[in-house]
Design a protein around this motif. Structure first.
Motif, short mmCIF file in Angstrom:
data_model
loop_
_atom_site.label_atom_id
_atom_site.label_comp_id
_atom_site.label_asym_id
_atom_site.label_seq_id
_atom_site.Cartn_x
_atom_site.Cartn_y
_atom_site.Cartn_z
N ILE A 26 34.88 50.40 52.21
CA ILE A 26 33.95 50.71 53.28
C ILE A 26 34.73 50.76 54.59
CG2 ILE A 26 31.85 49.98 54.47
CD1 ILE A 26 31.10 48.51 51.82
N ASP A 27 34.70 51.91 55.26
CA ASP A 27 35.57 52.13 56.40
C ASP A 27 35.37 51.15 57.54
OD1 ASP A 27 33.10 53.21 57.08
OD2 ASP A 27 33.89 55.15 57.71
N LYS A 33 38.74 44.40 59.61
CA LYS A 33 39.88 43.61 59.11
C LYS A 33 41.16 43.96 59.86
CE LYS A 33 38.32 43.11 54.33
NZ LYS A 33 38.60 43.53 52.93
N ALA A 34 41.39 45.25 60.05
CA ALA A 34 42.60 45.69 60.76
C ALA A 34 42.59 45.20 62.19
CB ALA A 34 42.71 47.21 60.71
N ILE A 56 43.54 51.88 62.44
CA ILE A 56 42.28 51.84 63.20
C ILE A 56 41.96 53.23 63.73
CG2 ILE A 56 41.19 50.95 65.31
CD1 ILE A 56 42.66 48.29 64.71
N PHE A 57 42.96 53.93 64.25
CA PHE A 57 42.73 55.28 64.77
C PHE A 57 42.29 56.23 63.67
CE2 PHE A 57 46.02 54.02 68.09
CZ PHE A 57 45.05 53.59 68.97
N ARG A 58 42.82 56.06 62.46
CA ARG A 58 42.40 56.91 61.34
C ARG A 58 40.97 56.60 60.91
NH1 ARG A 58 47.43 55.52 59.46
NH2 ARG A 58 46.54 54.13 57.90
N VAL A 80 30.30 47.97 69.53
CA VAL A 80 31.32 46.98 69.14
C VAL A 80 32.58 47.69 68.65
CG1 VAL A 80 31.87 45.18 67.45
CG2 VAL A 80 29.69 45.13 68.65
N PHE A 81 32.42 48.67 67.76
CA PHE A 81 33.57 49.37 67.21
C PHE A 81 34.23 50.27 68.25
CE2 PHE A 81 31.53 48.19 63.18
CZ PHE A 81 32.61 47.54 62.61
N ARG A 82 33.45 50.82 69.18
CA ARG A 82 34.04 51.61 70.25
C ARG A 82 34.94 50.73 71.12
NH1 ARG A 82 33.95 53.12 75.33
NH2 ARG A 82 32.41 51.62 76.02
#
Length: 104
Positions: A26-27, A33-34, A56-58, A80-82
């Motif tokens: 799951i991306d 995690k990264a 992370i960029f990928r 959050v992810f942004r």
């Protein structure tokens, strides 16, 4: 993996979950995690952390797709992810600058 004869969703006492007996990639879980791996170190990335930052960029695609009933939850997670992405980009830029790897 063929899911034809497998239970993808299983019931638990607390509701439904993805079957833990199946392998999942799951991306956004991988992204979290990264990010945790590189966020534990010093302010400036090292080469190993730089490679993790590239992952992370990928993985980061900018948004999640959801139904209207999930919109509030998704918008919070999206922000959050942004923020993870922006912080990683800033740290990566500093790393590349100090390494004089301007073309990257």
């Amino acid at each position: 993996m063929c899911l034809k004869d497998k239970e993808v969703i299983v019931t638990t006492r607390k509701g439904y979950i993805l079957n833990p007996n199946l392998d999942w990639n799951i991306d956004f879980v991988e992204l979290q995690k990264a990010y945790n791996q590189i966020n534990e170190g010093a302010e400036l990335l090292d080469e190993k952390e730089f490679k993790i930052a590239r992952k992370i960029f990928r993985l980061y695609q900018g948004r999640f797709y959801a139904s209207p009933s999930q919109l509030h939850w998704i918008l919070q997670k999206q922000e959050v992810f942004r923020q993870m992405y922006v912080k990683t980009m800033m740290r990566t830029s500093c790393y590349l600058y100090t390494q004089k790897r301007y073309d990257e």
